[in-house]
Design an enzyme around this catalytic site. Structure first.
Site, mmCIF file in Angstrom:
data_model
loop_
_atom_site.group_PDB
_atom_site.id
_atom_site.type_symbol
_atom_site.label_atom_id
_atom_site.label_comp_id
_atom_site.label_asym_id
_atom_site.label_seq_id
_atom_site.Cartn_x
_atom_site.Cartn_y
_atom_site.Cartn_z
ATOM 1 C CG ASN A 116 97.280 53.230 13.045
ATOM 2 O OD1 ASN A 116 97.933 52.203 13.188
ATOM 3 N ND2 ASN A 116 95.973 53.231 12.872
ATOM 4 C CG ASN A 131 114.892 49.180 22.620
ATOM 5 O OD1 ASN A 131 114.989 48.074 22.093
ATOM 6 N ND2 ASN A 131 114.488 49.346 23.859
ATOM 7 N NE ARG A 168 109.788 45.135 29.882
ATOM 8 C CZ ARG A 168 110.915 45.114 29.177
ATOM 9 N NH1 ARG A 168 110.877 44.782 27.891
ATOM 10 N NH2 ARG A 168 112.065 45.427 29.723
ATOM 11 N NE ARG A 206 105.956 23.724 64.266
ATOM 12 C CZ ARG A 206 104.876 24.063 64.954
ATOM 13 N NH1 ARG A 206 103.704 23.531 64.648
ATOM 14 N NH2 ARG A 206 104.945 24.948 65.923
ATOM 15 N N GLY A 224 98.499 27.670 76.233
ATOM 16 C CA GLY A 224 98.412 27.907 77.669
ATOM 17 C C GLY A 224 96.943 28.098 78.038
HETATM 18 C C1 UD1 Z 1 102.942 30.767 74.057
HETATM 19 C C2 UD1 Z 1 102.341 30.953 75.449
HETATM 20 C C3 UD1 Z 1 101.026 30.197 75.529
HETATM 21 C C4 UD1 Z 1 100.090 30.691 74.442
HETATM 22 C C5 UD1 Z 1 100.738 30.584 73.078
HETATM 23 C C6 UD1 Z 1 99.892 31.271 72.062
HETATM 24 C C7 UD1 Z 1 104.216 31.166 76.962
HETATM 25 C C8 UD1 Z 1 105.079 30.490 77.952
HETATM 26 N N1 UD1 Z 1 103.266 30.441 76.416
HETATM 27 O O1 UD1 Z 1 103.238 29.397 73.943
HETATM 28 O O2 UD1 Z 1 100.432 30.405 76.795
HETATM 29 O O3 UD1 Z 1 98.878 29.950 74.481
HETATM 30 O O4 UD1 Z 1 102.033 31.228 73.072
HETATM 31 O O5 UD1 Z 1 100.415 31.038 70.798
HETATM 32 O O6 UD1 Z 1 104.367 32.352 76.724
HETATM 33 N N2 UD1 Z 1 109.654 33.701 71.362
HETATM 34 C C9 UD1 Z 1 110.807 34.446 71.436
HETATM 35 N N3 UD1 Z 1 111.823 34.033 72.240
HETATM 36 C C10 UD1 Z 1 111.729 32.913 72.990
HETATM 37 C C11 UD1 Z 1 110.556 32.163 72.915
HETATM 38 C C12 UD1 Z 1 109.531 32.586 72.104
HETATM 39 O O7 UD1 Z 1 110.930 35.477 70.759
HETATM 40 O O8 UD1 Z 1 112.690 32.606 73.704
HETATM 41 C C13 UD1 Z 1 108.560 34.166 70.485
HETATM 42 C C14 UD1 Z 1 108.319 33.183 69.352
HETATM 43 O O9 UD1 Z 1 109.019 33.593 68.194
HETATM 44 C C15 UD1 Z 1 106.840 33.296 69.131
HETATM 45 C C16 UD1 Z 1 106.286 33.658 70.501
HETATM 46 O O10 UD1 Z 1 107.372 34.168 71.250
HETATM 47 O O11 UD1 Z 1 106.507 34.363 68.288
HETATM 48 C C17 UD1 Z 1 105.640 32.489 71.220
HETATM 49 O O12 UD1 Z 1 106.585 31.484 71.418
HETATM 50 P P1 UD1 Z 1 106.230 29.954 71.335
HETATM 51 O O13 UD1 Z 1 107.426 29.170 71.591
HETATM 52 O O14 UD1 Z 1 105.465 29.702 70.093
HETATM 53 O O15 UD1 Z 1 105.265 29.825 72.605
HETATM 54 P P2 UD1 Z 1 104.173 28.727 72.824
HETATM 55 O O16 UD1 Z 1 104.826 27.548 73.443
HETATM 56 O O17 UD1 Z 1 103.373 28.525 71.616
#
Ligand code: UD1
Ligand code: MG
Length: 456
Positions: free
Chosen positions: A378, A387, A334, A19, A140
């Protein structure tokens, strides 16, 4: 190896960030001039923790652009959920570690909030950071029974009744290494998203007798994640507000706290500093006492000493400005320039890689580059150091007390000796000795009886 006991911070940063609509990895987008992941790494460092980053996309760029000692990089090849992401780091953890879980796209979490969480973690307790939101959609939800946390349900798995809960999971938690390991090994993906949810460990812990201690951040922005440019901007403005408030608390006068951007480190090294509106600071900038910065200046990596005045619309980069020196309006300073104390650089003057001695002036419409200028020199309007011959850069030396008349070209390499005078309009190609006058001009002629042409 890395396994030595202590605090270990796992930063989840494998998400793609579709996004953001960008070719840059999400966690490399910047808040106040610093990539989001770097914010989180820096905060983890403040806790004396060892950092493990779980990465997925744009590994090369993310690793290259993140600075931190002793970071362990762990790849998550497929994004199968937050629980799966943490599993990738499990080999790095010792049983007695205090493990903190943070997110590369939740940049503004504060050290104090995390320290509070870590303080209560032991064999019987884990810490979960939660917030109450007016609109909890997508998060969550924290399910409590008689006030005690019993589990987290994800939006997509929640019942109608559970969706009414306003307390949500921020995702940030702290837990003992052995507890985390044992719960992760039992995770299943039989849920609405077919993902391995980190959040499922809460119910397992409760069942094994561990209590869930919830704490809350001072400000919601601390736990706000960034998924879009709108959210990136919300955090940018929030952080800029904090920076402005901090500057004012240090005694800096701002004409408008909303119209100041600090993308880096602004060091306040004195009192009675004044900053007019729409000023941008980048990199490391130091300001001394009584410094005044006019409207619309852009200042990057600069040291500006006491009593210096930078007038409106000036652009400065990689330079030092001496005491009581005046710059601008509309000046461009600069890289590699050092302006001595009490010197002046005026409007429409460009100065590059030049030492300007104490009390010297270049007040109007000039280009001075690769030059060594002595004291009390001056330099008249429209002076240009030639240059560059198209291949090489050459140096111009102007010694103390010299006077350079207006519209002079100094064809480098060339030296103007002490107290020498260069007459206006001169193209100086040979050195001018001390105390002499040099001029190169065609003789002026006047045609008597000459008439202006008239229309046929
Ligand atoms: C998650 C939480 C949710 C919470 C929310 C807060 C879980 C299952 N849910 O949901 O309870 O309210 O964050 O923002 O944990 N990521 C990885 N690898 C993966 C999946 C995710 O590195 O396989 C990282 C993403 O880059 C991100 C973070 O984990 O930084 C959260 O992942 P995202 O998919 O946004 O979780 P949510 O569904 O928002
Ligand atoms: Mg999310």
């Amino acid at each position: 190896m890395f396994k030595k006991m202590g605090i270990k911070t796992i930063i989840l940063a494998a998400g793609q960030g579709t996004r953001m609509k960008s070719n840059t990895a999400k966690v490399l987008h910047k808040i106040a001039g610093k990539p989001m992941l770097q914010w989180v790494v820096d905060t983890a460092n403040q806790l004396d923790s060892q950092t493990i980053v779980v990465y997925g996309h744009d590994a090369e760029q993310v690793i290259k652009k993140t600075i931190g000692h002793n970071i362990r990089w762990v790849e998550q090849k497929q994004q199968l959920g937050t629980g799966h992401a943490v599993q990738q780091a499990i080999a790095e953890l010792a049983d007695d570690d205090l493990v903190l879980i943070l997110y590369g796209d939740v940049p503004l979490i504060k050290k104090a909030t995390l320290a509070n969480m870590l303080a209560v973690v032991d064999n019987k307790t884990m810490s979960l950071l939660t917030v109450k939101l007016n609109d909890a959609t997508g998060y969550g939800r924290i399910v409590r029974d008689n006030g005690r946390v019993v589990k987290i349900v994800e939006q997509k798995d929640a019942t109608q009744a559970q969706r009414q809960i306003s307390e949500v999971n921020t995702g940030i938690m702290a837990i003992k290494g052995d507890q985390l390991r044992s719960c992760l090994s039992k995770l299943k993906n039989n849920n609405a998203q077919n993902e391995y949810y980190l959040t499922d460990i809460i119910e397992m812990l409760v069942e094994s007798g561990v209590s869930i201690n919830t704490t809350h951040p001072d400000n919601e922005r601390e736990v706000q994640g960034v998924n879009s440019k709108l959210q990136l901007n919300q955090l940018e403005r929030y952080q800029q507000r904090l920076i402005a408030e901090d500057l004012m608390s240090q005694g800096v006068t701002l004409t408008d706290a909303k119209r100041l951007d600090v993308r880096g480190e602004l060091i306040i090294n004195g009192q009675d500093i004044f900053i007019d509106c729409n000023v941008i600071f980048e990199g490391k900038v130091t300001l001394g006492s009584n410094v005044s910065i006019g409207a619309n200046c852009v200042i990057k990596n600069a040291q500006i000493d006491d009593d210096a005045q930078i007038y409106a619309h000036s652009v400065l980069e990689d330079c030092c400005v001496g005491k009581a020196t005046k710059v601008g309006p509309f000046a461009r300073i600069r890289p590699g320039t050092v302006l001595g104390d009490n010197s002046q650089v005026g409007n429409f003057v460009e100065v590059k890689k030049t030492n300007l001695g104490k009390g010297s002036k270049i007040n109007h419409l000039s280009y001075i580059g690769d030059a060594e200028v002595g004291q009390r020199v001056n330099i008249g309007a429209g002076t240009i150091t030639c240059n560059y011959d198209g291949v090489n850069k050459s140096k111009t030396t102007i010694e103390d007390g010299a006077f350079i008349g207006s519209d002079t070209q100094l064809v480098a390499p060339v030296t103007v000796g002490k107290n020498a005078t260069i007459a206006a309009g001169t193209t100086l190609t040979k050195n001018a000795a001390a105390n002499t006058l040099s001029l190169s001009r065609t003789k002026q002629t006047t045609l008597k009886g000459w008439k202006r042409p008239t229309k046929d």
